[in-house]
Design an enzyme around this catalytic site. Structure first.
Site, mmCIF file in Angstrom:
data_model
loop_
_atom_site.group_PDB
_atom_site.id
_atom_site.type_symbol
_atom_site.label_atom_id
_atom_site.label_comp_id
_atom_site.label_asym_id
_atom_site.label_seq_id
_atom_site.Cartn_x
_atom_site.Cartn_y
_atom_site.Cartn_z
ATOM 1 N N LYS A 637 -16.698 -26.560 2.543
ATOM 2 C CA LYS A 637 -16.391 -28.054 2.014
ATOM 3 C C LYS A 637 -15.142 -28.381 1.339
ATOM 4 C CE LYS A 637 -19.890 -30.788 -1.024
ATOM 5 N NZ LYS A 637 -21.360 -29.823 -2.097
ATOM 6 N N GLU A 708 -0.864 -27.776 1.689
ATOM 7 C CA GLU A 708 -0.186 -29.061 2.048
ATOM 8 C C GLU A 708 -0.569 -29.144 3.382
ATOM 9 O OE1 GLU A 708 2.106 -28.828 -0.095
ATOM 10 O OE2 GLU A 708 1.783 -27.004 -1.534
#
Length: 743
Positions: A637, A708
């Site tokens: 999640k 990232e």
């Protein structure tokens, strides 16, 4: 008890955040109240202060002082004392140190008053005379004077361009198919929701407690000790919650220095909160001019790669990252050459912004690969598969894992890529032109040394402590999940302490390394807890574990149990009761094993659809599929949320974000979130995230970072889709409707 790792667990700090119980740097109440500091910024880009008249400000009722370089408390004089854990080479900025002005918006005075309103009003009354000097803030004016990066420190060497391979110039000249073009990414600014702020509390014993917005509390603590000559025990830095950082909080920012200056000068607690425009005087993603040359055979394999980059930094520090070598981690090519130069401008030092170097560097690379695919009349996915590399081309070594091929396959299937008509302007939706674009993403998979303390109580509760930060990524939650599984306890029996410099050692939160670092650190410390429980269990009369070793046991459902015989168990409560202990405390440092035989990276494949209004040139990103291979996913999640956020930011990078400077004054013209454009709800449509299964043995839990990779490649996928829709190639971001006028 079912495992928590790998499940879509909601954030354990979610209720505190939505109810307002979570406190941020500017929200901590202080007995007796605080004073408020307001910054006076410079209005020139370069020069010196001739005079600073604060008399009108001091005449305002409620103003306590106006601090300048002339009356501030003592600060350190050496550059080394201003260095922080991630400082680049050069001379760090020193707030209120002397009369020098090095960038427009530089803090040159601090007005301290009883209320923030009084402080801000009084700051507007400070009058300053300058001696201006010629300045330059335009990277294109400075490009011819840009200098090659010089690695004068180990960190600098780490970010130097990769070594060349073969003879790239000769191979490029001889290639059957060539592409050579320049790409540009402008300066972009972090715009986290939480303003930068610091609250410095003067304690009764003369020590200081500092609540600061930062991605590294211990980094700030060490920095303040250096600047003010304090001992670590004199200053405690805390940041339990952070309303977004994205790299802007890796280094200590000037608000914490100014708040500490005022607190020391007045011996009163002080709060400094930057305004939104003042935050544009902090770091930023550097503008980047890139030239990429690609040479290929007619069959679509690469013969040569050249990648040259010019990036922006300040006049006083050399900030740079490894901008040019991402191709060597993606594509096989025997001949490659990379170069990186720095353009020194009269601006603050640039800094890390989400996926530093990769987000802009891979944009240019993947846009160039798309242009090569067009020249070859080859499907963009097929070109990448023909150039696919199973080895790190820079180091000539295999990857610990690389499921990028599967990312292409699953992403293409989910997107419906096989239905793409390759001809530009060939696909329509009513009056809109439709384009489909692809790009690849790549980032590093890193793990850093970290220390974790676990205290296990006899009542079955565990406290896990580490000085690491949660900058909104979900660190509280994944720490609790890992600890619950490692200790065999329910999730609600775990409490997490972080963001406090007095806790066990942690690096700054950045680089996508914290999840892997702290999770494996928890496992290491949990193993020490298990060993201690076994020692106690063996002391029990007729213990079923008397001959067991720690390695053959596990903690599950509140019990110490044999992995091979489910009947051989001892409850944690019984072991501790018989041992006569109420708590077991262990603190262990985990240092990742050095694996120089393999390279460690995460990868992704991004597929984007755009609709372009043929008459107006307005671009909408209607669909994105991001397929990511990132090792073991701790929390599906929160992990999906990370990728979703990265995709949204990538859309902004492609279509919206650009810091605009009036170069006559060296002043940012859109230093607010009304005119600095970022995607809003209306700009974001369907985004699908796919996690590709990728076992990896680089660390015990098989984790790679996710913070990232979500943004890397997205701007290129959108840009490539815009070309496919319109037939117009825009190489200078952001892609705005004025740049599509030729379509």
């Amino acid at each position: 008890m079912a495992p928590y790792i790998g499940t879509p667990t909601s954030r354990i700090d979610g209720i505190a955040k939505v109810t307002g119980a979570a406190k941020y740097a500017a929200e901590f109440n202080v007995p007796g109240g605080v004073l408020y500091g307001s910054i006076v910024p410079s209005t020139i880009a370069k020069g010196r202060i001739i005079s600073l008249d604060a008399s009108a400000a001091m005449g305002v009722e409620g103003v306590m002082t106006v601090l300048t370089h002339e009356n501030r408390p003592r600060m350190a004089g050496r550059d080394q004392d201003y260095k922080d854990d991630v400082a680049p080479d050069g001379s760090p900025f020193r707030p209120l140190y002397d009369d020098r002005v090095m960038f427009n918006g530089q803090p040159i005075a601090l007005v301290v008053a009883e209320t923030s309103e009084i402080a801000r009003f009084a700051a507007s009354l400070v009058r300053v005379e300058y001696e201006s000097e010629a300045h330059v803030t335009d990277v294109f004016r400075q490009r011819d004077d840009a200098v090659p990066v010089k690695a004068t420190s180990p960190e600098g060497a780490m970010f130097a361009p990769p070594k060349p391979r073969g003879d790239a110039a000769k191979a490029l000249a001889a290639a059957a198919v060539r592409h050579d073009a320049e790409y540009y990414v402008p300066i972009e600014h972090h715009n986290p929701m939480e303003l930068y702020a610091a609250t410095v509390i003067v304690e009764g014993d003369g020590t200081f407690t500092v609540y600061d917005k930062t991605q590294g509390v211990q980094n700030v603590q060490r920095y303040l000790c250096g600047v003010f000559g304090m001992k670590p025990e004199d200053v405690r830095v805390m940041s339990p919650f952070m309303g977004g950082g994205f790299g802007s909080g890796l280094r200590p920012q000037f608000e914490v220095v100014l708040a500490m200056l005022a607190a020391r000068a007045l011996q009163r607690s002080v709060r400094v909160v930057l305004t939104r425009p003042q935050m544009y005087a902090l770091g930023y993603r550097p503008a980047m001019i890139q030239r990429i040359g690609l040479g290929a055979t007619t069959g679509g394999t690469l013969e040569a790669i050249t990648h040259d980059a010019i990036t922006v930094t300040s006049q006083y520090e050399d900030f740079y990252r490894q901008e040019t070598g991402w191709s060597g981690l993606l594509y096989k090519c025997a001949n490659a050459k990379y170069a990186h130069r720095l353009a020194h401008l009269d601006l603050p030092t640039s800094c890390d912004m989400r996926a530093p170097s990769a987000a802009p560097g891979v944009y240019a690379l993947e846009a160039a690969m798309d242009e090569l695919a067009v020249a070859l009349k080859l499907d963009p996915v097929e070109l990448r598969l023909r150039c696919y590399s199973d080895r790190d081309q820079h180091e000539n070594r295999p990857f610990s894992s690389k499921a990028l091929r599967e990312c292409y396959r699953q992403g293409a299937d989910a997107f419906g890529w096989s239905k793409r008509n390759p001809e530009p302007r060939s696909m329509r939706d009513g009056s809109d032109l439709v384009g489909w674009g692809l790009a690849t993403g790549v980032w590093e998979a890193m793990q850093m040394p970290i220390t974790v303390r676990i205290v296990l109580s006899a009542n079955g509760h565990a406290e896990v402590a580490c000085a690491t930060s949660d900058i909104g990524t979900g660190t509280y939650t994944i720490m609790a999940q890992v600890a619950a599984d490692a200790l065999g306890l329910p999730l609600d029996s775990i409490s997490i302490k972080l963001g406090d410099s007095s806790l066990p050692q942690s690096p700054v939160e950045g680089g996508s390394w914290i999840a892997a670092s702290v999770a494996n650190g928890i496992v290491t410390t949990a193993e020490a807890i298990r060993a201690e429980l076994l020692r106690l269990a063996k002391q029990m009369p007729n213990s079923p574990l008397s001959n067991a070793s720690s390695d053959e046991l596990t903690l599950v459902d509140g019990q110490l149990a044999s992995k091979h015989d489910s009947a051989r168990t001892v409850s944690i409560a019984d072991a501790m009761r018989h041992g006569g202990v109420e708590r077991i405390e262990q603190e262990k440092t985990t240092t990742p094993a050095e694996d120089t035989a393999r390279s460690h990276n995460v990868h992704s494949a991004i597929f984007a659809e755009v609709n372009v209004d043929e008459q107006l040139g307005v671009v909408r990103v209607t669909r994105v599929v991001s397929a990511v291979a990132a090792g073991r996913i701790l929390n599906t999640k929160t992990a999906a949320s990370q990728i979703l956020g990265g995709v949204v930011w990538g859309i902004g990078m492609a279509l919206h974000e650009e810091t605009l400077i009036d170069h006559r004054f060296g002043r940012i013209m859109n230093a607010n979130i009304a005119e600095y454009h970022v995607p809003v709800n209306a700009d974001v449509h369907d985004i699908k995230v796919i996690f590709v299964d990728e076992p990896d043995d680089s660390n015990p839990l098989g984790i790679k970072g996710l913070g990232e990779i979500g943004i890397v490649g997205v701007a290129a996928a959108v840009a490539n889709a815009v070309y496919h829709a319109t037939g117009t190639r825009v190489r200078n971001l952001p892609i705005t409707l004025d740049k599509l006028h030729r379509m």
